[in-house]
Write a protein that holds these residues in place. Structure first.
Motif: not given
Length: 270
Positions: A8, A168, A194, A241
């Motif tokens: 990311n 995430d 993520h 990320e």
């Protein structure tokens, strides 16, 4: 079941856009998630989105997502109209760079889930017409849509078979619900995953993006997270990320390589 690995671009945020793409390839990733503010800044300075796509192709990378769509869940009126117009522009940008999904950020504040379901269905219809599918995101620090279950509620209310979610572990931790609801998903419903970790302090309910740490350096049970991904048959991208000032000030290639090593150590050990 093998995952694919993505960077990311927030992780190396202060690096110029085309350099970010080069860094991701040199570090060993096969994907890079691109932010629309970077794409728009690049164009405002004379670049072309076609140049970004060429850089991706030349470096053997794909963009699993672009980030992000906002203003899509307003009530009828000028704010909704303006939000949809911006979403259309960003979806068109995503098509040029070859992304199959664009991340739709959750509405702020308390949410009318029936309205949100209808709005997400409308957004998906717009995306289909343009050639890229919006994917629902939850954020652990927003007031309402802060868990997998709540994002899934919007997806279900949309009644669209191509509704997808962005997972995430940091947001699972920050929102307090954890990751067990991954088991409610099919692998095909996950647009991207993520990957990150969170420290023991400050308290979880006060943490924000800048508190994230490298995978394996925090207290999240990432092994459980990965086991659940594999259990539901997900074999897409896991994407590093982070939003750390110290990483932004360091060598981007070193940061990217370190993150990939740490992700692989966890994902490939489960």
């Amino acid at each position: 079941m093998a995952f694919k690995y993505s960077l990311n671009s927030s992780t190396v945020r202060t690096t110029p856009l085309l350099k970010k793409i080069e860094v991701a390839a040199k570090a060993g990733y096969t994907g890079i998630e691109l932010w629309h503010d970077d794409l728009e800044d690049f164009v405002s300075k004379g670049g072309r989105l076609q140049d970004v796509r060429k850089a991706l192709d030349d470096n053997g990378l794909v963009a699993p997502t672009t980030i992000y769509l906002r203003g899509w869940c307003e009530p009828d009126g000028p704010a909704h109209k303006a939000g949809i117009e911006e979403c259309k522009l960003r979806l068109e940008q995503a098509v040029v760079v070859g992304a199959p999904h664009t991340i739709a950020g959750p509405p702020p504040g308390m949410v009318d889930y029936e309205l949100a379901g209808r709005r997400y269905a409308e957004l998906l219809a717009i995306g289909r017409g343009i050639g890229v599918l919006p994917s629902m995101e939850y954020l652990g620090f927003v007031e309402d849509v802060n868990s997998i279950a709540k994002a899934l509620r919007i997806m279900e209310n949309s009644r669209q078979s191509d509704a997808t979610i962005v997972l995430d572990p940091f947001h699972d931790f920050r929102g307090g619900a954890g990751c067990s609801d991954i088991a409610r998903l099919r692998g095909s419903q996950i647009a991207v995953c993520h990957f990150d970790d969170a420290p023991a302090s400050p308290p979880s309910h006060t943490q924000h993006d800048g508190d994230r740490v490298m995978p394996g350096e925090g207290v999240i049970d990432l092994q459980k997270f990965v086991r659940l991904l594999k259990q539901v048959g997900y074999n897409g991208f896991v994407s590093l990320e982070l939003f750390r000032e110290d990483l932004w000030q360091s060598d981007p290639l070193t940061a990217a390589r370190t993150g990939l090593e740490k992700m692989r150590a966890i994902c490939e050990a489960v």
